[in-house]
Scaffold this active site. Structure first.
Site, PDB file in Angstrom:
ATOM      1  N   HIS A  21     -14.731  44.369   4.801  1.00 58.39           N
ATOM      2  CA  HIS A  21     -16.149  44.685   4.969  1.00 58.39           C
ATOM      3  C   HIS A  21     -16.580  44.389   6.411  1.00 58.39           C
ATOM      4  O   HIS A  21     -17.161  45.242   7.085  1.00 58.39           O
ATOM      5  CB  HIS A  21     -16.979  43.856   3.974  1.00 58.39           C
ATOM      6  CG  HIS A  21     -18.432  44.131   4.010  1.00 58.39           C
ATOM      7  ND1 HIS A  21     -19.063  44.918   3.072  1.00 58.39           N
ATOM      8  CD2 HIS A  21     -19.406  43.725   4.867  1.00 58.39           C
ATOM      9  CE1 HIS A  21     -20.352  44.984   3.355  1.00 58.39           C
ATOM     10  NE2 HIS A  21     -20.584  44.264   4.450  1.00 58.39           N
ATOM     11  N   GLU A  22     -16.277  43.197   6.882  1.00 61.64           N
ATOM     12  CA  GLU A  22     -16.673  42.805   8.239  1.00 61.64           C
ATOM     13  C   GLU A  22     -15.911  43.601   9.294  1.00 61.64           C
ATOM     14  O   GLU A  22     -16.462  43.927  10.352  1.00 61.64           O
ATOM     15  CB  GLU A  22     -16.503  41.304   8.448  1.00 61.64           C
ATOM     16  CG  GLU A  22     -17.377  40.445   7.536  1.00 61.64           C
ATOM     17  CD  GLU A  22     -18.857  40.806   7.545  1.00 61.64           C
ATOM     18  OE1 GLU A  22     -19.384  41.225   8.612  1.00 61.64           O
ATOM     19  OE2 GLU A  22     -19.506  40.687   6.489  1.00 61.64           O
TER      20      GLU A  22
END
Length: 172
Positions: A21-22
């Protein structure tokens, strides 16, 4: 972002999801021409966040262009897109990202005159800037519906751009 949450046990599955996600945010921050530089990325839970990607502007400009705002939205959607592409599922981890991009898109369309379809009209007004800063629509119901359609279109266009970039640069 606050102190590390040492009381929370983070599973390998959560770490992996948060990392992708990051990474989606960070990669799009780098690929989108009008984004600020990535300063820090973490997958260590802090506050209510499972992880974060922090960008820092090079200048203290207080206004944003359409291109900058579109790239901000694209970057913010990068986490959700990365989850879809790599994990083939989505998590609730993008909830604050979705809230943020919706707020930006809504202001673009209803306050800043950045909609091709609705043009140079301020469609909302801040009802009480000193309390919660909430806005009220100042237009006909049909115009309000058209604004919602424009907001949705803008978000979906940025989502498509984010997905295209991450697919093209999947190796990253």
């Amino acid at each position: 972002m606050g102190p590390q949450k040492k009381s929370r046990v983070v599973t390998e599955t959560d770490k992996k999801c948060t990392a992708y996600h990051e990474a989606g945010h960070a990669i799009l921050a780098k690929l989108c021409e009008h984004n600020d530089n990535v300063h820090e990325v973490s997958i260590i839970p802090r506050g209510s966040a499972a992880g974060y990607t922090l960008t820092r502007p090079e200048t203290d400009d207080s206004s944003y262009t359409v291109n900058q705002l579109n790239d901000m939205i694209c970057m913010a959607l990068g986490g959700r897109v990365a989850e879809e592409l790599v994990i083939h599922d989505i998590s609730a981890g993008a909830s604050s990202d979705i809230r943020k991009v919706t707020q930006i898109a809504r202001k673009m369309v209803t306050e800043w005159g950045m909609s091709d379809k609705l043009g140079l009209m301020a469609l909302s007004t801040v009802s009480n800037p000193y309390l919660d800063g909430s806005t009220m629509m100042n237009c006909a119901d049909s115009t309000s519906s058209a604004a919602d359609e424009e907001i949705h279109k803008l978000l979906m266009d940025c989502y498509a751009d984010a997905k295209k970039l991450l697919v093209e640069h999947r190796s990253l």
